[in-house]
Write a protein that holds these residues in place. Structure first.
Motif, PDB file in Angstrom:
ATOM      1  N   VAL A 169       0.844  -1.189   0.000  1.00 45.44           N
ATOM      2  CA  VAL A 169       0.000   0.000   0.000  1.00 45.44           C
ATOM      3  C   VAL A 169       0.882   1.242   0.000  1.00 45.44           C
ATOM      4  O   VAL A 169       1.964   1.243   0.594  1.00 45.44           O
ATOM      5  CB  VAL A 169      -0.944   0.018   1.231  1.00 45.44           C
ATOM      6  CG1 VAL A 169      -0.159   0.078   2.525  1.00 45.44           C
ATOM      7  CG2 VAL A 169      -1.950   1.163   1.145  1.00 45.44           C
ATOM      8  N   GLN A 171       0.536   4.992   1.240  1.00 44.95           N
ATOM      9  CA  GLN A 171      -0.308   5.843   2.061  1.00 44.95           C
ATOM     10  C   GLN A 171      -0.120   7.304   1.673  1.00 44.95           C
ATOM     11  O   GLN A 171       0.561   8.070   2.352  1.00 44.95           O
ATOM     12  CB  GLN A 171      -0.015   5.605   3.539  1.00 44.95           C
ATOM     13  CG  GLN A 171      -0.457   4.226   4.023  1.00 44.95           C
ATOM     14  CD  GLN A 171      -0.185   4.017   5.497  1.00 44.95           C
ATOM     15  OE1 GLN A 171       0.622   3.185   5.885  1.00 44.95           O
ATOM     16  NE2 GLN A 171      -0.865   4.791   6.323  1.00 44.95           N
ATOM     17  N   HIS A 172      -0.723   7.655   0.535  1.00 41.99           N
ATOM     18  CA  HIS A 172      -0.728   9.056   0.109  1.00 41.99           C
ATOM     19  C   HIS A 172      -1.615   9.871   1.034  1.00 41.99           C
ATOM     20  O   HIS A 172      -2.620   9.367   1.559  1.00 41.99           O
ATOM     21  CB  HIS A 172      -1.288   9.180  -1.310  1.00 41.99           C
ATOM     22  CG  HIS A 172      -0.380   8.670  -2.379  1.00 41.99           C
ATOM     23  ND1 HIS A 172      -0.640   7.514  -3.086  1.00 41.99           N
ATOM     24  CD2 HIS A 172       0.777   9.172  -2.876  1.00 41.99           C
ATOM     25  CE1 HIS A 172       0.320   7.322  -3.976  1.00 41.99           C
ATOM     26  NE2 HIS A 172       1.191   8.300  -3.877  1.00 41.99           N
ATOM     27  N   ALA A 287      -5.294   8.198   0.788  1.00 45.33           N
ATOM     28  CA  ALA A 287      -5.514   6.761   0.690  1.00 45.33           C
ATOM     29  C   ALA A 287      -6.259   6.266   1.927  1.00 45.33           C
ATOM     30  O   ALA A 287      -6.043   6.752   3.033  1.00 45.33           O
ATOM     31  CB  ALA A 287      -4.177   6.037   0.570  1.00 45.33           C
ATOM     32  N   LYS A 289      -6.756   2.646   3.725  1.00 43.89           N
ATOM     33  CA  LYS A 289      -6.249   1.268   3.671  1.00 43.89           C
ATOM     34  C   LYS A 289      -7.386   0.244   3.708  1.00 43.89           C
ATOM     35  O   LYS A 289      -8.310   0.358   4.507  1.00 43.89           O
ATOM     36  CB  LYS A 289      -5.290   1.015   4.828  1.00 43.89           C
ATOM     37  CG  LYS A 289      -3.991   1.796   4.732  1.00 43.89           C
ATOM     38  CD  LYS A 289      -2.921   1.245   5.654  1.00 43.89           C
ATOM     39  CE  LYS A 289      -3.260   1.400   7.106  1.00 43.89           C
ATOM     40  NZ  LYS A 289      -2.148   0.973   7.991  1.00 43.89           N
ATOM     41  N   GLU A 320      -2.301  11.125  -5.231  1.00 43.10           N
ATOM     42  CA  GLU A 320      -2.623  10.247  -6.351  1.00 43.10           C
ATOM     43  C   GLU A 320      -4.131  10.236  -6.568  1.00 43.10           C
ATOM     44  O   GLU A 320      -4.883  10.026  -5.620  1.00 43.10           O
ATOM     45  CB  GLU A 320      -2.157   8.816  -6.043  1.00 43.10           C
ATOM     46  CG  GLU A 320      -1.198   8.218  -7.035  1.00 43.10           C
ATOM     47  CD  GLU A 320      -1.768   7.947  -8.415  1.00 43.10           C
ATOM     48  OE1 GLU A 320      -3.006   7.920  -8.566  1.00 43.10           O
ATOM     49  OE2 GLU A 320      -0.972   7.743  -9.349  1.00 43.10           O
ATOM     50  N   HIS A 323      -7.033   7.361  -5.575  1.00 46.14           N
ATOM     51  CA  HIS A 323      -7.840   7.254  -4.359  1.00 46.14           C
ATOM     52  C   HIS A 323      -9.257   7.808  -4.522  1.00 46.14           C
ATOM     53  O   HIS A 323     -10.092   7.642  -3.634  1.00 46.14           O
ATOM     54  CB  HIS A 323      -7.101   7.896  -3.196  1.00 46.14           C
ATOM     55  CG  HIS A 323      -5.718   7.333  -3.023  1.00 46.14           C
ATOM     56  ND1 HIS A 323      -5.485   6.000  -2.801  1.00 46.14           N
ATOM     57  CD2 HIS A 323      -4.484   7.926  -3.103  1.00 46.14           C
ATOM     58  CE1 HIS A 323      -4.177   5.785  -2.726  1.00 46.14           C
ATOM     59  NE2 HIS A 323      -3.559   6.938  -2.908  1.00 46.14           N
ATOM     60  N   THR A 326     -11.794   4.806  -4.503  1.00 50.37           N
ATOM     61  CA  THR A 326     -12.349   4.340  -3.229  1.00 50.37           C
ATOM     62  C   THR A 326     -13.159   5.420  -2.525  1.00 50.37           C
ATOM     63  O   THR A 326     -14.111   5.104  -1.807  1.00 50.37           O
ATOM     64  CB  THR A 326     -11.219   3.857  -2.302  1.00 50.37           C
ATOM     65  OG1 THR A 326     -10.188   4.848  -2.246  1.00 50.37           O
ATOM     66  CG2 THR A 326     -10.625   2.563  -2.812  1.00 50.37           C
ATOM     67  N   THR A 335      -6.141  -1.209  -3.504  1.00 45.19           N
ATOM     68  CA  THR A 335      -4.851  -0.793  -2.962  1.00 45.19           C
ATOM     69  C   THR A 335      -3.930  -0.426  -4.107  1.00 45.19           C
ATOM     70  O   THR A 335      -4.111  -0.878  -5.243  1.00 45.19           O
ATOM     71  CB  THR A 335      -4.210  -1.890  -2.096  1.00 45.19           C
ATOM     72  OG1 THR A 335      -3.153  -1.333  -1.325  1.00 45.19           O
ATOM     73  CG2 THR A 335      -3.681  -3.045  -2.931  1.00 45.19           C
TER      74      THR A 335
END
Length: 378
Positions: A169, A171-172, A287, A289, A320, A323, A326, A335
Motif C-alpha cells: 500500500v 499511504q498518500h 488513501a 487502507k 494520487e 484514491h 475508493t 490498494t
C-alpha cells in the motif's frame, strides 16, 4: 496451462521495448491519443474487448470470466508538462509509462489462461492523473461497473522503497490548492487613502493561514505558494492573486483544514473591506487502507520477491487520483502497490530515472495479485 510468472520472465525483452516505445510517446493530460492507440492495438491483437469513451482517450480492456463480478488493474497514461533542458515538453517523470507497460504486460500474460478465469478481469487505462481529473472521469463513464477489487502500482523513490522490494500500500495524503483573487481599490501610491491595497490584505491573509491549528493528531500543512500583485512601484494595484497549498494525512483532516481556510478568507475580506473570490482546485483524496486488498498484494509480493523483500507500507507525502476510486466507492477493495526501483533523484524531477529491471518483477506482482484475487469470493 501457461504460468504467467514464467511467461513474463521470458518476455523481458518485449517488456523493456514496450517501455521505451511508450516513453517516447509522452503526451500531457487529456492529450494521450497516441499512447492510448498504442495500448489499444496491443490489447486488441491479443483478443481483449476494448471499450472507449467520448471526450477523452481513457479506455478499458476486458477478459471475460465465468462470473460477472470484475477484478481490475489500473494504469495512468499521461505525462507531466515540464521544462527539460530549457524546453517545456511532455515528460514521463512520474513513471506513468512504466505503469502502463506493467499493466499491459500483465494483461497479455493473463490472456494466455483466459479460459481458466473465474472472474471477469478489467484493465483500466485512465487519462489525466497529473491533473487529478482522470479517475473521476473514468468513474463517471462507468469504468468501475461491477468491480469488486482494484489494484494499481506506482514507482517509488529509492528513499521510500528500496530496489527489489515492494509495499502492499502507498499511504498518500490528501492535497488541494486554494486559489483566489483579492480585489481592492487602485490608487496612486502618493494617495493611498484613496485606494484599498489588496497586497496588504494578502499579507493579513497569509499570517492568519499560518496560525491555523486543528485538533487532529495527523499531520497537515497550509502554506502560500503563489502571490502576484502590482505592476509598478508607484501604484496600488486593484487585484492580487494567491495560491495556498494544503496537505493532510487523512480526508477528514483535509475537510476541516479547508473549512478553517474558507472561514479565514471570509473574515479577512470583511476586515479589509476587499472582495475575495476563491476556489478549491487540484484536489486529491488521501488513501484509505483496505486490509483485504492489502493481503492480496502482500501475497503477490511475497511470491515474486520473497518475504524478506516485502515492505510493510510506503508513506508518501505526495498525492494520487487513484484514491478517488475508493472515495466514490467506499465498499471497493482497492490498494496501490509501491514498487521499489532505485528511482532517483525523485518523482517529477526532469531527469528522473530508475532501474528498468523493476518492470519485470512489477509486472509479475500485478499478474499474481489478479490470480490471487480470482480465487476469492467477492
Amino acid at each position: 496451462m501457461v504460468d504467467p510468472i514464467d511467461f513474463i520472465s521470458k518476455q523481458r525483452g518485449k517488456i523493456l521495448q514496450t517501455y521505451e516505445e511508450l516513453h517516447l510517446l509522452a503526451e500531457p493530460s487529456w492529450k494521450e491519443e497516441n499512447t492510448s492507440l498504442y495500448l489499444r492495438e496491443k490489447l486488441s491483437q491479443a483478443g481483449f474487448k476494448i471499450k472507449t469513451y467520448s471526450g477523452h482517450y481513457g479506455f478499458t480492456a476486458e477478459l471475460k470470466g465465468q462470473k460477472q463480478e470484475v477484478i481490475a488493474l489500473r494504469a495512468d497514461m499521461d505525462a507531466l508538462l515540464q521544462e527539460v533542458d530549457g524546453t517545456v515538453q511532455a515528460n514521463h517523470s512520474c513513471g506513468h509509462d512504466a505503469h502502463s507497460t506493467m499493466v499491459l504486460s500483465a494483461a497479455l500474460a493473463l490472456a494466455k489462461n483466459k479460459l481458466l478465469l473465474t472472474h471477469t478481469v478489467r484493465f483500466i487505462f485512465q487519462p489525466a492523473e497529473e491533473k487529478a481529473e482522470g479517475a473521476l472521469r473514468m468513474i463517471e463513464d462507468g469504468a468501475l461497473e461491477n468491480v469488486m477489487f482494484l489494484c494499481g502500482i506506482h514507482l517509488r523513490p529509492s528513499y521510500e522503497v528500496p530496489f527489489n522490494k515492494a509495499a502492499p500500500v502507498i499511504q498518500h495524503g490528501s492535497t488541494a490548492s486554494l486559489k483566489g483573487i483579492i480585489k481592492g481599490m487602485p490608487s496612486h501610491a502618493a494617495r493611498p487613502e484613496e485606494g484599498n491595497n489588496p497586497i496588504e490584505a494578502a499579507a493579513l491573509l497569509i499570517q492568519a493561514m499560518w496560525q491555523i491549528r486543528l485538533q487532529e493528531t495527523g499531520k497537515y500543512s497550509i502554506k502560500i505558494t503563489e502571490l502576484h500583485g502590482g505592476e509598478a512601484s508607484n501604484l496600488i494595484p486593484e487585484n492580487t492573486r494567491f495560491t495556498f497549498d494544503l496537505r493532510a494525512e487523512a480526508n477528514d483532516t483535509m475537510e476541516n483544514l479547508l473549512k478553517k481556510a474558507k472561514h479565514i478568507i471570509e473574515k479577512t475580506a470583511a476586515l479589509t473591506e476587499t472582495e475575495i473570490t476563491y476556489s478549491v482546485e487540484e484536489y486529491s483524496p488521501a488513501a484509505v487502507k483496505n486490509e483485504r486488498a492489502m493481503a492480496l498484494a502482500r501475497e503477490a509480493i511475497h511470491t515474486v520477491l520473497g518475504e524478506e523483500n516485502l515492505e510493510p507500507a510506503c508513506l508518501s507525502p505526495g498525492a494520487e487520483d487513484f484514491h478517488f476510486y475508493t472515495l466514490k466507492n467506499p465498499d471497493l477493495a482497492a490498494t496501490m502497490i509501491g514498487l521499489g526501483c532505485d528511482l532517483k533523484p525523485g518523482l517529477h524531477h526532469p531527469n528522473m530515472a530508475f532501474n528498468k529491471e523493476a518492470l519485470i518483477y512489477g509486472t509479475q506482482i500485478l499478474a499474481k495479485v489478479i490470480m490471487e484475487a480470482d480465487q476469492k469470493e467477492w
